[in-house]
Design an enzyme around this catalytic site. Structure first.
Site, short mmCIF file in Angstrom:
data_model
loop_
_atom_site.label_atom_id
_atom_site.label_comp_id
_atom_site.label_asym_id
_atom_site.label_seq_id
_atom_site.Cartn_x
_atom_site.Cartn_y
_atom_site.Cartn_z
N GLU A 211 -11.61 2.74 6.09
CA GLU A 211 -10.50 3.16 6.95
C GLU A 211 -10.59 4.67 7.18
OE1 GLU A 211 -5.87 1.86 7.40
OE2 GLU A 211 -6.39 2.99 5.60
N ASP B 60 -5.64 2.42 -1.61
CA ASP B 60 -6.35 3.29 -0.68
C ASP B 60 -6.69 4.58 -1.43
OD1 ASP B 60 -6.76 5.41 1.32
OD2 ASP B 60 -6.20 3.89 2.78
N GLU C 204 0.82 -1.21 0.00
CA GLU C 204 0.00 0.00 0.00
C GLU C 204 0.86 1.25 0.00
OE1 GLU C 204 -3.50 2.16 2.67
OE2 GLU C 204 -2.00 0.91 3.66
#
Length: 265
Positions: A238, A176, A141
């Site tokens: 998140e 993300d 990520e």
């Protein structure tokens, strides 16, 4: 509707960590993710997952001394023995929880440093191969430098190049959306191009990292785009709730009642 996974590190913090599994299920989630499960026992997590019929979508491999400021070990040349030991620990949790993917944090290091680059490649290859033995995916990520200054993996282009270069079938990109928007922007076109290598997606508003319901990004469009692209993985929530977690779930209720909500969740 995408398959949403509540992030229990950031959401439902009004409850003790173990009770957040129950709270997420009561709120309508069928999956959860967590940054680091290691303060709980594997059996305790497994029991809460089972009784709430929850899927464990994701968690991170141990990051080193998180409280002391460490943010992963992979790019740190002197920490390889510790990293290999941490994989064994994570695999115990993976076996108990049935999770299908783990995220490897890179650590704080200069990406221009050849020793850090060599260490990171070595760690990624070793970890991917080790996880493949248990039929698990390894996720990488990119994280923006505003939230995590000095983080080694802070660029999607570098992550894409590395994943293609190493060519491990179980090596995937953790996309993300919050980090992508801050680092590069161009979220939708990046999703369209990179989706074949994406193993997990996460969402939050930009710039405040709250519920995915406003600010810079049109998440109604993005979630519909994921459906149109045929994305079948999880979208991890998140984000830091603005107030009480339950007060901010209007966006989630809207998604559940949308015309596409009949999709597998």
């Amino acid at each position: 509707m995408p398959k949403f996974a509540a992030n229990l590190t950031m959401m439902f913090t009004e409850w003790p960590l173990l009770d957040r599994f129950d709270a997420a299920a009561d709120a309508g989630f069928t999956a959860v993710e967590i940054l680091f499960p290691y303060e709980l026992s594997p059996d305790a997590i497994a029991a809460r997952l089972a009784r709430n019929r929850l899927t464990q979508a994701l968690f991170n491999l141990p990051p080193g001394d998180w409280a002391g400021g460490e943010r992963g070990l992979a790019a740190l040349p002197d920490r390889f023995p510790e990293l290999t030991a941490s994989i064994d620990k994570a695999l115990d949790y993976a076996k108990a929880t049935g999770v299908g993917r783990l995220h490897l944090m890179a650590g704080l290091a200069n990406r221009a440093d050849s020793a850090a680059q060599s260490s990171y490649r070595r760690a990624v290859c070793y970890t991917a191969d080790k996880l493949a033995e248990s039929q698990l995916d390894l996720l990488l990520e990119p994280i923006n430098s505003r939230n995590m200054p000095g983080y080694f993996l802070n660029d999607f282009d570098f992550a894409e190049m590395l994943i293609r270069e190493l060519a491990r079938p179980n090596l995937k990109l953790q996309f993300d959306i919050y980090h992508r928007q801050i680092i590069h922007g161009d979220v939708t076109m990046a999703l369209r191009r990179l989706l074949p290598m994406v193993g997990h997606i996460q969402a939050a508003s930009v710039p405040s990292r709250h519920e995915p319901d406003g600010e810079e990004l049109n998440y109604r469009f993005i979630f519909a785009e994921l459906d149109q692209l045929g994305y079948s993985g999880f979208v991890g929530c998140e984000y830091n709730p603005r107030r009480h977690t339950l007060e901010g779930l209007g966006w989630f209720s809207e998604q559940q009642s949308s015309p596409l909500s009949s999709a597998d969740s």
